[in-house]
Design an enzyme around this catalytic site. Structure first.
Site, short mmCIF file in Angstrom:
data_model
loop_
_atom_site.label_atom_id
_atom_site.label_comp_id
_atom_site.label_asym_id
_atom_site.label_seq_id
_atom_site.Cartn_x
_atom_site.Cartn_y
_atom_site.Cartn_z
N GLU A 168 36.86 51.91 38.93
CA GLU A 168 36.23 51.09 39.47
C GLU A 168 34.83 51.42 40.33
OE1 GLU A 168 38.77 48.92 42.09
OE2 GLU A 168 40.42 48.30 40.35
N ASN A 178 37.71 54.13 34.30
CA ASN A 178 38.54 52.65 34.40
C ASN A 178 37.85 51.66 35.19
OD1 ASN A 178 41.16 51.61 33.44
ND2 ASN A 178 41.58 51.48 35.56
N HIS A 185 42.47 42.42 34.08
CA HIS A 185 43.37 41.28 34.92
C HIS A 185 42.55 39.94 34.71
CE1 HIS A 185 45.64 44.65 36.89
NE2 HIS A 185 44.80 45.31 37.24
N GLU A 237 45.41 47.29 32.27
CA GLU A 237 46.12 46.79 33.28
C GLU A 237 46.36 45.38 32.95
OE1 GLU A 237 44.62 47.81 37.23
OE2 GLU A 237 43.89 49.76 36.49
N ASP A 263 47.29 41.69 32.80
CA ASP A 263 48.21 40.59 32.99
C ASP A 263 47.10 39.32 33.17
OD1 ASP A 263 46.77 40.73 35.60
OD2 ASP A 263 48.21 41.87 36.63
#
Length: 516
Positions: free
Chosen positions: A167, A208, A244, A273, A275
């Site tokens: 990030e 990432n 996400h 990651e 979802d």
């Protein structure tokens, strides 16, 4: 546990060996008793391995004592990412005092179950112990490289890939402020990658971030950084796209094309990651959109050779981070709070090529039933283009041949040219298999004197599966304006929802929607 006294670890199972093992298992099953039955269905990882990918899950130490949870984690997934146990505040709470006990539990679990591990994360602005932010600027680089060296050395051979820097960008593509950026500028990223490579030359090294899945300012910044690092000879192996997602915000714009441009640099891509959250309570429309988003991510990864795999950010709502972080939202994962599979799991399995569907979207033998979801992709209702986004979802119990399917979106032609151009801008099915044309309505009605007709050259839609987003566009050949505000099929919604004014036909028979 000090670095000096750490335990020796056996070499982790590499990705090629892991994929080969899954394929061997599938072959053995076939030789022993033919294709897998519903009781012997392939795991997510076996399905992914057959496509040359991995399929994994995040986990965390508090979850592992849950025996039912751990059983599925150990059997269904071929890769693990520790959610918190390798972050700086856990591994080096005081300067020079390292504790890898929690991370060791995760790597031990992975080794026992033949899984690979993604290390997460060596450098991040969040979850830092207070002492890092209190350091004088001239000490930050040494502290950072010491930390990376200690942790990457400890896990050498047990971690296949690292999220080295996590990030690093703001939403507009500028660099995020952190103790590392403040002390070193953007050079901290190259310094971190070099330190990680020196500590473990065999580990794959990633950058990432979230909201870099589709084309946009943030992914453009990541792309520019990656090109610069590679040109400077900095060790960088891949880009992690967190993914996400949320059904209320729309699917990332041209995700596959975004992956492809990083792959063209010679980099791997990983969905790290995944979802798909929603505003609660859940309903059928949100669940269908969620299933579609999951399938579209899988489709994008499968279409890009250098997309190495997909990791869900824990597989069950029981241990999801979403409700605590986004109040009023949740239900983001493939399994519910009781560890039972959700429709999204069936969509993922279908996208990975499972023949069993993996769920129970309808009774056996029930005819395939389609419904249309729609969102407006155009911020103006009075410009010179109409830009509908469409998805089809199979809500029945059997597969539907897409070559038998047509879809009609009605609109009014207004004044100007009577001839049209149409485009498919993007589809996970491949725009080459999507047909599109404008035709005049046989019986014109208010807001519906023409329709955009969409069809498919090939393919099938499994039970519970979605076509994914099909981005369409049309204009008149003289580029004169439309007024979509009164069009029969148009709405202003920018997130996908059931569209009963878009008609779907199978074999010429109306199966969804109301004609004007």
């Amino acid at each position: 546990m000090s670095l000096v006294n750490r335990r020796r670890r056996s070499r982790a199972v590499g990705l090629p060996a892991l994929l080969a093992g899954a394929l061997a298992l599938a072959l053995a099953t076939t030789l022993a008793g033919g294709p897998a039955t519903a009781a012997q269905q392939s795991t997510l990882h076996e399905l992914a391995a057959a496509q040359g990918k991995y399929f994994g899950s995040a986990t965390d130490n508090p979850e592992l004592p849950d025996a039912a949870y751990a059983a599925t984690l150990g059997s269904e997934f071929g890769q693990i990412t520790p959610g918190n146990s390798m972050k700086w505040d856990t591994t080096e709470p005081a300067r020079g005092q390292f504790n890898f006990a929690k991370g060791d539990v995760i790597t031990d679990f992975a080794q026992q179950h033949g899984q690979i591990v993604r290390g997460h994360t060596l450098v991040w602005h969040s979850q830092l112990p207070g002492w890092v932010g209190a350091l004088p600027s001239d000490q930050v680089e040494t502290a950072m490289t010491d930390h990376i060296t200690a942790e990457a050395t400890h896990y050498r051979g047990a971690v296949a890939a690292w999220d080295v820097v996590n990030e690093m960008f703001n939403e507009d593509g500028t660099y995020r402020t952190s103790p590392f950026y403040t002390a070193m500028g953007k050079d901290y990223i190259a310094t971190a990658l070099r330190a990680a490579h020196a500590a473990d030359p065999d580990a794959k090294l990633y950058l990432n971030d979230y909201n870099v899945e589709g084309l946009g300012a943030k992914s453009d910044a990541m792309y520019a950084l990656a090109k610069e690092l590679l040109a400077d000879g900095v060790p960088l192996d891949g880009i992690g796209m967190q993914a996400h997602l949320a059904v209320q915000y729309g699917f990332p714009y041209r995700m596959q094309a975004n992956m492809e441009r990083f792959a063209a640099l010679g980099l791997d891509v990983a969905v790290t990651e995944l979802d798909v959250r929603m505003q609660l309570p859940a309903d059928a429309t949100k669940v269908a959109s969620q299933s579609s988003y999951y399938a579209q991510v899988v489709d994008a990864c499968l279409a890009v050779r250098r997309c190495v795999g997909i990791t869900v950010w824990d597989y069950t709502d029981k241990y999801s981070w979403v409700p605590d972080t986004f109040p009023g939202e949740g239900a983001a994962n493939l399994y519910d709070e009781n560890l039972q599979p959700k429709p999204a799991l069936a969509s993922v399995r279908a996208a990975l090529g499972a023949e069993d569907g993996g769920g129970d979207p309808g009774e056996p033998g029930e005819p395939g039933t389609l419904k249309a979801l729609y969102r407006s992709s155009d911020s103006s209702a009075t410009d010179n283009q109409i830009k509908p986004g469409l998805q089809l979802v199979n809500t029945g119990g059997t597969a539907v041949a897409l070559s038998d399917v047509t879809v009609r979106y009605w609109f009014s032609s207004e004044s100007g040219a009577a001839t049209y151009r149409t485009w498919c801008d993007w589809s996970p099915l491949g725009c080459g298999t999507v047909t599109h044309r404008v035709a005049a309505a046989g019986t014109p009605a208010a807001g519906a004197d023409h329709y955009l007709e969409v069809g498919f050259g090939s393919g099938s839609l499994a039970p519970g599966a979605s076509t994914g987003e099909i981005q369409l566009r049309l204009n008149k050949t003289d580029w004169s304006n439309f007024d979509e505000s009164d069009d029969y099929s148009h709405s202003t919604g920018t997130t996908y929802s059931d569209a009963d004014r878009i008609a779907v036909y199978v074999g010429g028979e109306l199966v969804w929607g109301v004609e004007p």
